[in-house]
Scaffold this active site. Sequence first.
Site, PDB file in Angstrom:
ATOM      1  N   HIS A 162      31.480  -1.034  43.199  1.00 52.84           N
ATOM      2  CA  HIS A 162      31.949  -0.599  44.693  1.00 52.84           C
ATOM      3  C   HIS A 162      32.731  -1.440  45.500  1.00 52.84           C
ATOM      4  CE1 HIS A 162      30.296   1.382  48.569  1.00 52.84           C
ATOM      5  NE2 HIS A 162      31.470   0.891  49.054  1.00 52.84           N
TER       6      HIS A 162
ATOM      7  N   HIS B 253      36.849  -0.984  47.672  1.00 55.77           N
ATOM      8  CA  HIS B 253      37.580   0.256  48.305  1.00 55.77           C
ATOM      9  C   HIS B 253      39.259  -0.587  48.035  1.00 55.77           C
ATOM     10  CE1 HIS B 253      34.770   2.103  51.159  1.00 55.77           C
ATOM     11  NE2 HIS B 253      34.275   1.106  50.809  1.00 55.77           N
TER      12      HIS B 253
ATOM     13  N   GLN C  14      36.070   8.826  54.873  1.00 52.92           N
ATOM     14  CA  GLN C  14      35.757   7.721  55.583  1.00 52.92           C
ATOM     15  C   GLN C  14      35.727   8.381  57.186  1.00 52.92           C
ATOM     16  OE1 GLN C  14      36.328   3.774  55.617  1.00 52.92           O
ATOM     17  NE2 GLN C  14      34.760   4.541  57.125  1.00 52.92           N
TER      18      GLN C  14
ATOM     19  N   HIS D 175      28.296   6.658  50.954  1.00 51.63           N
ATOM     20  CA  HIS D 175      28.086   5.433  51.850  1.00 51.63           C
ATOM     21  C   HIS D 175      26.588   6.134  52.631  1.00 51.63           C
ATOM     22  CE1 HIS D 175      31.947   3.699  50.510  1.00 51.63           C
ATOM     23  NE2 HIS D 175      31.550   2.917  51.442  1.00 51.63           N
TER      24      HIS D 175
ATOM     25  N   GLU E 133      24.792   3.390  56.602  1.00 53.18           N
ATOM     26  CA  GLU E 133      25.349   2.036  56.684  1.00 53.18           C
ATOM     27  C   GLU E 133      25.246   1.646  58.106  1.00 53.18           C
ATOM     28  OE1 GLU E 133      29.550   1.240  55.353  1.00 53.18           O
ATOM     29  OE2 GLU E 133      29.271  -0.745  55.275  1.00 53.18           O
TER      30      GLU E 133
ATOM     31  N   ASP F  18      32.567  -4.621  47.641  1.00 49.80           N
ATOM     32  CA  ASP F  18      33.084  -3.843  48.826  1.00 49.80           C
ATOM     33  C   ASP F  18      34.457  -4.040  49.134  1.00 49.80           C
ATOM     34  OD1 ASP F  18      32.561  -1.442  50.546  1.00 49.80           O
ATOM     35  OD2 ASP F  18      31.170  -2.533  51.913  1.00 49.80           O
TER      36      ASP F  18
END
Length: 413
Positions: free
Chosen positions: A56, A58, A151, A209, A212, A308
């Site tokens: 995981h 980005h 996102q 996701h 969170e 992350d």
Amino acid sequence: MNIINARLRKREGLFTLVLQDGKINQITGQAASRKAGPDELDAEGGLAIAPLVEPHIHLDATLTAGEPAWNMSGTLFEGIERWGQRKATITHEDTKRRALATIGMLRDHGIQHVRTHVDVTDPSLAALRALLEVKQESRHLLDLQIVAFPQEGIESFPNGRALMTQAIELGADVVGGIPHFENTRDQGVSSVKFLMELAERTGCLVDVHCDETDDPQSRFLEVLAEEARVRDMGARVTASHTVAMGSYDNAYCYKLFRLLRQSGINFVSCPTESIHLQGRFDSWPKRRGVTRVAELDQAGMNVCFGQDSIKDPWYPLGNGNILRVLDAGLHICHMMGYDTLQRSLDFVTDNSARALNLGERYGLAPGRPANVVILDAENDYDAVCHQAKARISIRHGQVIMRRRPEQLEYPQA
Ligand code: 17E
Ligand code: FE2
């Protein structure tokens, strides 16, 4: 090529790994340590493992911290806002340059399998197009899975559903989601149904996701797990973060865990990220803001650790070293019991590989790809205790990274 004098996880003694034609041909025990011959690589008693996995990250956002402004509150929400500012200025070249630089950092830490989320709430899908090229250009270093990650939401973002569908058509491997960020609870639920439908129809994997937030009312995990259960897709579905579970009460969790077990979905926790981003609306006591990693593990579910971020609007640190995240995760999640330490590398190797559905493409066994990492450690416990580094990384039978061990000197002695 042979790798000699290697230790193996959960086994005693020294071993030789015979690599041939890009595959592991055989693994045999050695009676004693010996000198390397020609075409032999001496592991010098280091631990041979299947490559580390980053489940995981980005890669479209890494190395952008402070551009154009720093996240001053340390919250997820300011991170998304700051990223929105940076996103307005991304270019194809800028995205590729940062992603490739980050991949170099991952390579240096023995990582050869990566799942990256890429923001597709952008009408041009510029970052996705860049990452699709990066995937091809970095094949000699690692296998990259790309998640179409909305996102700013699927239901709450203009043309969100169409952008997700288009991202999968363009070649994203995994369907993402962000139900806790949708405007309403109903939209969160419908986004999960939409993305599961899209994944089932296209044969893609799923990585959402999910929850969170420290809000204990954020309960999209049960929706995702139930969708996975009824579609019989659990093994192909991952719930990332699920930090709200750290705020659910035990009565709800008791019921939830029954469903989670039935669903068979996978979990990724990003403990360094979550300990930084969560707990931000508490004064004291402050919640840890991580999911129930030890409890999921004890309940027999598959759970692993991810980084992350590396220097992005959400998290200003990071260097590609997943063993640092493992170290932090074991602390933060109360997982330093002796038994757990003895198998701690599971959380950054085998468990992550399972979440990524790597199957026969992963693991130290005859017939599998000749992808091997030598850690500067004797076993799992030792690797965490000494913050071991990857000393050698071998991919398709070729050395792609070799690190010289540090040397200490004591001039007065
Ligand atoms: N986006 C998001 O929603 N959550 C995160 N932790 C990161 C990006 C890094
Ligand atoms: Fe993330």
